[in-house]
Enzyme design. Structure first.
Site, PDB file in Angstrom:
ATOM      1  N   LYS A  94       0.782  -1.362  -0.051  1.00 58.63           N
ATOM      2  CA  LYS A  94       0.079   0.015  -0.137  1.00 58.63           C
ATOM      3  C   LYS A  94       1.180   1.416  -0.108  1.00 58.63           C
ATOM      4  CE  LYS A  94      -2.380  -2.835  -0.670  1.00 58.63           C
ATOM      5  NZ  LYS A  94      -2.562  -4.139  -0.456  1.00 58.63           N
TER       6      LYS A  94
ATOM      7  N   GLY B 210       9.053 -22.206  16.556  1.00 54.43           N
ATOM      8  CA  GLY B 210       8.063 -22.787  16.999  1.00 54.43           C
ATOM      9  C   GLY B 210       7.500 -24.326  16.607  1.00 54.43           C
TER      10      GLY B 210
ATOM     11  N   GLY C 195      -4.451 -11.863 -10.818  1.00 52.83           N
ATOM     12  CA  GLY C 195      -4.945 -11.759  -9.353  1.00 52.83           C
ATOM     13  C   GLY C 195      -4.898 -10.511  -8.495  1.00 52.83           C
TER      14      GLY C 195
ATOM     15  N   ALA D 151       2.745 -14.349  -9.592  1.00 58.14           N
ATOM     16  CA  ALA D 151       1.836 -14.375  -8.533  1.00 58.14           C
ATOM     17  C   ALA D 151       0.531 -15.176  -8.787  1.00 58.14           C
ATOM     18  CB  ALA D 151       1.457 -12.780  -8.245  1.00 58.14           C
ATOM     19  N   VAL D 152       0.791 -16.322  -8.538  1.00 55.58           N
ATOM     20  CA  VAL D 152      -0.309 -17.349  -9.014  1.00 55.58           C
ATOM     21  C   VAL D 152      -1.117 -17.859  -7.456  1.00 55.58           C
ATOM     22  CG1 VAL D 152       0.616 -18.046 -11.147  1.00 55.58           C
ATOM     23  CG2 VAL D 152       1.156 -19.266  -9.305  1.00 55.58           C
ATOM     24  N   GLY D 153      -0.954 -17.128  -6.506  1.00 58.48           N
ATOM     25  CA  GLY D 153      -1.578 -17.533  -5.485  1.00 58.48           C
ATOM     26  C   GLY D 153      -0.548 -17.969  -4.493  1.00 58.48           C
TER      27      GLY D 153
ATOM     28  N   ASP E 240      -4.273 -17.314   7.416  1.00 62.17           N
ATOM     29  CA  ASP E 240      -3.765 -18.074   6.212  1.00 62.17           C
ATOM     30  C   ASP E 240      -3.649 -19.538   6.255  1.00 62.17           C
ATOM     31  OD1 ASP E 240      -4.021 -15.362   5.141  1.00 62.17           O
ATOM     32  OD2 ASP E 240      -2.030 -15.460   3.967  1.00 62.17           O
TER      33      ASP E 240
ATOM     34  N   HIS F  41     -23.379  15.658   2.397  1.00 68.91           N
ATOM     35  CA  HIS F  41     -23.143  16.141   1.001  1.00 68.91           C
ATOM     36  C   HIS F  41     -22.171  17.261   0.743  1.00 68.91           C
ATOM     37  CE1 HIS F  41     -24.262  17.143  -3.110  1.00 68.91           C
ATOM     38  NE2 HIS F  41     -24.143  18.550  -2.521  1.00 68.91           N
TER      39      HIS F  41
HETATM   40  P1  FAD Z   1       1.521 -14.270   8.174  1.00 69.71           P
HETATM   41  O1  FAD Z   1       0.976 -12.899   8.093  1.00 69.71           O
HETATM   42  O2  FAD Z   1       1.886 -15.010   7.083  1.00 69.71           O
HETATM   43  O3  FAD Z   1       2.324 -14.447   9.451  1.00 69.71           O
HETATM   44  C1  FAD Z   1       2.567 -15.444   9.859  1.00 69.71           C
HETATM   45  C2  FAD Z   1       4.112 -15.531  10.845  1.00 69.71           C
HETATM   46  O4  FAD Z   1       4.081 -16.758  11.402  1.00 69.71           O
HETATM   47  C3  FAD Z   1       5.350 -15.021   9.955  1.00 69.71           C
HETATM   48  O5  FAD Z   1       5.904 -14.043  10.429  1.00 69.71           O
HETATM   49  C4  FAD Z   1       6.234 -16.415   9.886  1.00 69.71           C
HETATM   50  O6  FAD Z   1       7.443 -16.142   9.977  1.00 69.71           O
HETATM   51  C5  FAD Z   1       5.723 -16.968  11.337  1.00 69.71           C
HETATM   52  N1  FAD Z   1       5.885 -18.480  11.241  1.00 69.71           N
HETATM   53  C6  FAD Z   1       5.379 -19.459  10.594  1.00 69.71           C
HETATM   54  N2  FAD Z   1       5.674 -20.671  11.106  1.00 69.71           N
HETATM   55  C7  FAD Z   1       6.345 -20.453  12.074  1.00 69.71           C
HETATM   56  C8  FAD Z   1       7.006 -21.054  12.854  1.00 69.71           C
HETATM   57  N3  FAD Z   1       7.007 -22.529  13.003  1.00 69.71           N
HETATM   58  N4  FAD Z   1       7.626 -20.909  14.176  1.00 69.71           N
HETATM   59  C9  FAD Z   1       7.632 -19.510  14.136  1.00 69.71           C
HETATM   60  N5  FAD Z   1       7.247 -18.551  13.500  1.00 69.71           N
HETATM   61  C10 FAD Z   1       6.408 -19.184  12.364  1.00 69.71           C
HETATM   62  N6  FAD Z   1      -4.398  -9.082   3.062  1.00 69.71           N
HETATM   63  C11 FAD Z   1      -5.229  -7.868   3.222  1.00 69.71           C
HETATM   64  O7  FAD Z   1      -6.123  -8.049   3.950  1.00 69.71           O
HETATM   65  N7  FAD Z   1      -5.071  -6.551   2.800  1.00 69.71           N
HETATM   66  C12 FAD Z   1      -4.057  -6.455   1.866  1.00 69.71           C
HETATM   67  O8  FAD Z   1      -3.940  -5.358   1.475  1.00 69.71           O
HETATM   68  C13 FAD Z   1      -3.076  -7.457   1.291  1.00 69.71           C
HETATM   69  N8  FAD Z   1      -2.131  -7.121   0.757  1.00 69.71           N
HETATM   70  C14 FAD Z   1      -1.032  -8.178   0.500  1.00 69.71           C
HETATM   71  C15 FAD Z   1      -0.043  -7.741  -0.471  1.00 69.71           C
HETATM   72  C16 FAD Z   1       0.716  -8.694  -0.844  1.00 69.71           C
HETATM   73  C17 FAD Z   1       1.876  -8.522  -1.759  1.00 69.71           C
HETATM   74  C18 FAD Z   1       0.786  -9.981  -0.159  1.00 69.71           C
HETATM   75  C19 FAD Z   1       1.719 -11.194  -0.281  1.00 69.71           C
HETATM   76  C20 FAD Z   1      -0.266 -10.438   0.757  1.00 69.71           C
HETATM   77  C21 FAD Z   1      -1.237  -9.369   0.993  1.00 69.71           C
HETATM   78  N9  FAD Z   1      -2.200  -9.672   2.047  1.00 69.71           N
HETATM   79  C22 FAD Z   1      -3.296  -8.688   2.137  1.00 69.71           C
HETATM   80  C23 FAD Z   1      -2.486 -10.856   2.464  1.00 69.71           C
HETATM   81  C24 FAD Z   1      -1.895 -10.969   4.027  1.00 69.71           C
HETATM   82  O9  FAD Z   1      -0.859 -10.437   3.948  1.00 69.71           O
HETATM   83  C25 FAD Z   1      -2.355 -12.277   4.657  1.00 69.71           C
HETATM   84  O10 FAD Z   1      -3.701 -12.669   4.591  1.00 69.71           O
HETATM   85  C26 FAD Z   1      -1.947 -12.177   6.325  1.00 69.71           C
HETATM   86  O11 FAD Z   1      -0.478 -11.743   6.319  1.00 69.71           O
HETATM   87  C27 FAD Z   1      -2.114 -13.575   6.686  1.00 69.71           C
HETATM   88  O12 FAD Z   1      -1.749 -13.349   8.275  1.00 69.71           O
HETATM   89  P2  FAD Z   1      -1.313 -14.599   9.123  1.00 69.71           P
HETATM   90  O13 FAD Z   1      -0.894 -13.861  10.601  1.00 69.71           O
HETATM   91  O14 FAD Z   1      -2.455 -15.811   8.960  1.00 69.71           O
HETATM   92  O15 FAD Z   1       0.204 -15.194   8.475  1.00 69.71           O
HETATM   93  P1  NAI Z   2      -4.913 -14.829  -6.324  1.00 68.44           P
HETATM   94  O1  NAI Z   2      -5.434 -16.128  -6.170  1.00 68.44           O
HETATM   95  O2  NAI Z   2      -5.573 -13.533  -6.043  1.00 68.44           O
HETATM   96  O3  NAI Z   2      -4.634 -14.741  -8.070  1.00 68.44           O
HETATM   97  C1  NAI Z   2      -3.798 -15.534  -8.592  1.00 68.44           C
HETATM   98  C2  NAI Z   2      -4.162 -15.435 -10.168  1.00 68.44           C
HETATM   99  O4  NAI Z   2      -3.204 -16.328 -10.793  1.00 68.44           O
HETATM  100  C3  NAI Z   2      -5.630 -15.916 -10.710  1.00 68.44           C
HETATM  101  O5  NAI Z   2      -6.245 -15.083 -11.438  1.00 68.44           O
HETATM  102  C4  NAI Z   2      -5.087 -17.402 -11.217  1.00 68.44           C
HETATM  103  O6  NAI Z   2      -6.014 -17.565 -12.242  1.00 68.44           O
HETATM  104  C5  NAI Z   2      -3.848 -17.203 -11.864  1.00 68.44           C
HETATM  105  N1  NAI Z   2      -2.972 -18.276 -12.170  1.00 68.44           N
HETATM  106  C6  NAI Z   2      -2.919 -19.484 -11.338  1.00 68.44           C
HETATM  107  N2  NAI Z   2      -1.941 -20.214 -11.920  1.00 68.44           N
HETATM  108  C7  NAI Z   2      -1.511 -19.579 -13.179  1.00 68.44           C
HETATM  109  C8  NAI Z   2      -0.643 -19.737 -14.236  1.00 68.44           C
HETATM  110  N3  NAI Z   2       0.158 -20.831 -14.130  1.00 68.44           N
HETATM  111  N4  NAI Z   2      -0.581 -19.016 -15.341  1.00 68.44           N
HETATM  112  C9  NAI Z   2      -1.163 -17.728 -15.125  1.00 68.44           C
HETATM  113  N5  NAI Z   2      -1.843 -17.419 -14.328  1.00 68.44           N
HETATM  114  C10 NAI Z   2      -2.513 -18.361 -13.215  1.00 68.44           C
HETATM  115  O7  NAI Z   2      -3.399 -14.831  -5.946  1.00 68.44           O
HETATM  116  P2  NAI Z   2      -2.289 -13.872  -5.438  1.00 68.44           P
HETATM  117  O8  NAI Z   2      -2.704 -12.361  -6.342  1.00 68.44           O
HETATM  118  O9  NAI Z   2      -0.901 -14.468  -5.779  1.00 68.44           O
HETATM  119  O10 NAI Z   2      -2.572 -13.394  -4.049  1.00 68.44           O
HETATM  120  C11 NAI Z   2      -2.675 -14.408  -3.198  1.00 68.44           C
HETATM  121  C12 NAI Z   2      -3.326 -13.851  -1.925  1.00 68.44           C
HETATM  122  O11 NAI Z   2      -2.775 -12.731  -1.136  1.00 68.44           O
HETATM  123  C13 NAI Z   2      -4.751 -13.440  -2.671  1.00 68.44           C
HETATM  124  O12 NAI Z   2      -5.538 -14.137  -3.250  1.00 68.44           O
HETATM  125  C14 NAI Z   2      -5.258 -12.411  -1.099  1.00 68.44           C
HETATM  126  O13 NAI Z   2      -5.858 -13.371  -0.610  1.00 68.44           O
HETATM  127  C15 NAI Z   2      -4.003 -12.064  -0.769  1.00 68.44           C
HETATM  128  N6  NAI Z   2      -3.638 -10.615  -1.169  1.00 68.44           N
HETATM  129  C16 NAI Z   2      -4.673  -9.732  -0.610  1.00 68.44           C
HETATM  130  C17 NAI Z   2      -4.706  -8.399  -1.198  1.00 68.44           C
HETATM  131  C18 NAI Z   2      -5.604  -7.480  -0.790  1.00 68.44           C
HETATM  132  O14 NAI Z   2      -6.343  -7.656  -0.100  1.00 68.44           O
HETATM  133  N7  NAI Z   2      -5.798  -6.173  -1.340  1.00 68.44           N
HETATM  134  C19 NAI Z   2      -3.505  -7.780  -1.772  1.00 68.44           C
HETATM  135  C20 NAI Z   2      -2.618  -8.923  -2.269  1.00 68.44           C
HETATM  136  C21 NAI Z   2      -2.712 -10.252  -1.996  1.00 68.44           C
END
Ligand code: FAD
Ligand code: NAI
Length: 480
Positions: free
Chosen positions: A58, A122, A190, A276-278, A319, A451
């Site tokens: 962001k 952990g 995505g 970025a495929v999930g 997650d 408004h």
């Molecule tokens: P995580 O944030 O992944 O945290 C897990 C933590 O556990 C990590 O620090 C890891 O190192 C630690 N851990 C794992 N296993 C162990 C272990 N065995 N021992 C000790 N530590 C451990 N979501 C939104 O809602 N809004 C957004 O705008 C958004 N933007 C995103 C942008 C990007 C580029 C990405 C990649 C993700 C984005 N997400 C967004 C998704 C969001 O980041 C995740 O849904 C969120 O971080 C999940 O939280 P979590 O606590 O489950 O896991």
């Molecule tokens: P995503 O699931 O949002 O999108 C992945 C895309 O890749 C899909 O459209 C899928 O059809 C495509 N895809 C899969 N395999 C492919 C292939 N082999 N070739 C071409 N396309 C392919 O996953 P993304 O973007 O990696 O993000 C992961 C997750 O992180 C999101 O689902 C979301 O939960 C979280 N996230 C949330 C954000 C937010 O809340 N603003 C911002 C960024 C991530």
């Protein structure tokens, strides 16, 4: 003597650190273990969200949007600046500083709430024992009355395009480029593909996005997806649908990506490729085989609606369990579990979780899409209101997009709200609150909205479901 806690949380991302703080607020003794290591070798709490996800993305979206507006919009306001230039180094320093402040803030919150922040790995053993391997020091076995697994997720890697940390990268590396790639490829249209594609396109890269599916933004409402596709095209994002990537070959200076689409075999050459495929649940070395934890065929830890695993007193949130991979979903699960452990009643309303894509225009929704409502068989009505008819949006020079509301014919229940336009991620909160309180569409119609405000578009969309929009002719409403 070995330590023991009422609650041990493994993972300090938004799911784990929030669970730890809430459990401590209940007067429970809490230890929260986290092993996140940043690229500079330093450990930090906050997980993916704060270190490599929500927050840094962001920050870059905001900075790149400001550059874009200064270059393309200021003149319309009568503001002449001369040539506006990018200083990527300063932009990146600002991103890193925001991350440092927020992750440091969690360490402060742990101290203030008496949570023991434990830096290291952990692992859950049988009998609710937790093996803690600190980054420095000896392995310790900690006894826990309750354990919350909050280990998060990692990016999915494609065998045909493995990450090399330089030319083929994941979203974390892609946030930290030190120069703007001239040609950027993105596999996956995505949320990450669109957000990071937008960042680098605004900063000057030529961006090509390859998406395997034929439908664009398949998880969004079709009317929203249509507008989004048009907007992104106008912004220069070249999104190619139905593109099945077959290989990515790295040469010294470039990556050649081969893919097949309706037209046959194709190739593009790019300087950097973001894959970025999930994301997949991250459970590596998280629990011993005899700890009793079950995972499903996609690797998610199996839990019930209250995030309980099969083992009494062991929960999993965020997650690493089913449901959308969103920070706010994980945090609310963390709160619920901490409340349940303390003996309080708690639940998460999984039907009302907002989704936001922070592109420009922003995209946000809550509840069902029109296609999902249609499939459910329930009779429904819809109403839309375009930002082009909003005085506030015009003043902001941000008139693209609309608000669409879907409501039940029988009892007027709000079934879904879909927004594409300025501040959609903020506006959606009204719809979330309304749905959480089981408000009817009429409740929104009768609520006074300031408004001029963008929120008036939600008011008008609610009115439009009954063909009563005041500032838009019913004949032009695509739904009437
Ligand atoms: P995580 O944030 O992944 O945290 C897990 C933590 O556990 C990590 O620090 C890891 O190192 C630690 N851990 C794992 N296993 C162990 C272990 N065995 N021992 C000790 N530590 C451990 N979501 C939104 O809602 N809004 C957004 O705008 C958004 N933007 C995103 C942008 C990007 C580029 C990405 C990649 C993700 C984005 N997400 C967004 C998704 C969001 O980041 C995740 O849904 C969120 O971080 C999940 O939280 P979590 O606590 O489950 O896991
Ligand atoms: P995503 O699931 O949002 O999108 C992945 C895309 O890749 C899909 O459209 C899928 O059809 C495509 N895809 C899969 N395999 C492919 C292939 N082999 N070739 C071409 N396309 C392919 O996953 P993304 O973007 O990696 O993000 C992961 C997750 O992180 C999101 O689902 C979301 O939960 C979280 N996230 C949330 C954000 C937010 O809340 N603003 C911002 C960024 C991530």
């Amino acid at each position: 003597m070995s330590r023991s806690f009422d609650v041990v949380v493994i993972g300090a991302g938004p799911a784990g650190y929030v669970a730890a703080i809430r459990a401590a607020q209940h007067g429970l003794s809490v230890g929260c273990i986290d092993d996140w290591t940043n690229k500079d070798g330093k450990n930090a709490f906050g997980g993916t969200c704060l270190n490599a996800g929500c927050i840094p993305s962001k920050a870059m979206l905001e900075s790149s949007e400001l550059l874009h507006r200064a270059q393309h919009e200021f003149k319309k306001h009568g503001i002449n600046t001369g040539t506006v230039k990018l200083d990527l180094g300063t932009m990146q320093k600002r991103r890193a500083s925001i991350v440092r402040q927020l992750t440091g803030g969690i360490a402060g919150l742990f101290k203030a709430n008496n949570v023991a922040g434990l830096v290291g790995h952990g692992k859950l053993l049988a009998g609710k024992q937790v093996e803690f391997t600190p980054v420095d020091g000896d392995v310790e076995i900690i006894a826990a009355r309750n354990v919350i697994l909050a280990s998060g997720s990692s990016p999915v890697e494609l065998g045909i395009a493995p990450f090399d940390g330089d030319k083929i990268v994941d979203s974390w590396d892609a946030l930290e480029f030190d120069t703007v790639p001239k040609r950027l490829g993105v596999v996956g249209a995505g949320i990450i593909g669109l957000e990071l594609g937008s960042v680098w396109a605004r900063l000057g890269a030529e961006v090509t996005v390859l998406e395997a599916m034929d439908d664009f933004l398949f998880m969004a409402d079709r009317d929203v997806a249509k507008i989004a596709a048009r907007e992104f095209k106008q912004q220069g994002l070249d999104i190619r649908l139905g593109a099945k990537v077959s290989s990515a070959t790295v040469a010294k200076k470039a990556v050649t990506v081969a893919y097949d689409d309706k037209g046959g075999a194709q190739t593009i050459e790019v300087d950097k490729l973001i894959v970025a495929v999930g994301r997949r649940p991250h459970t590596d070395n998280l629990f011993a085989d005899d700890a009793g934890i079950q995972t499903d065929d996609r690797g998610f830890i199996v839990v019930d609606d209250e995030c309980r695993t099969r083992v009494k007193g062991v929960y999993a949130v965020g997650d690493c369990v089913r449901g959308p991979m969103l920070a706010h979903k994980g945090s609310e699960e963390g709160v619920m579990v901490a409340d349940l452990i303390s003996g309080a009643a708690a639940e998460v309303n999984y039907d009302v979780i907002p989704s936001v894509i922070y592109t420009a225009p922003e995209i946000a929704w809550v509840g069902k899409t029109e296609a999902e409502v249609k499939d459910s068989g329930r009779a429904y009505k819809t109403g839309s209101f375009p930002f082009a008819a909003s005085g506030r949006a015009k003043a902001m020079e941000q008139t693209s997009g609309m608000v669409k509301m879907i409501s039940a014919e029988d009892d007027d229940e709000i079934l879904g709200v879909h927004i594409i336009g300025p501040m959609a991620g903020e506006l959606i909160a009204e719809a979330v609150l309304a749905m959480e309180f089981s408000a009817s569409t009429e409740d929104i119609q009768r609520t006074i909205h300031a408004h001029p405000s963008l929120a008036e578009a939600i008011h008008e969309a609610a009115l439009a479901t009954d063909n009563k929009a005041l500032n838009f002719p019913p004949s032009k409403n695509p739904r009437s």
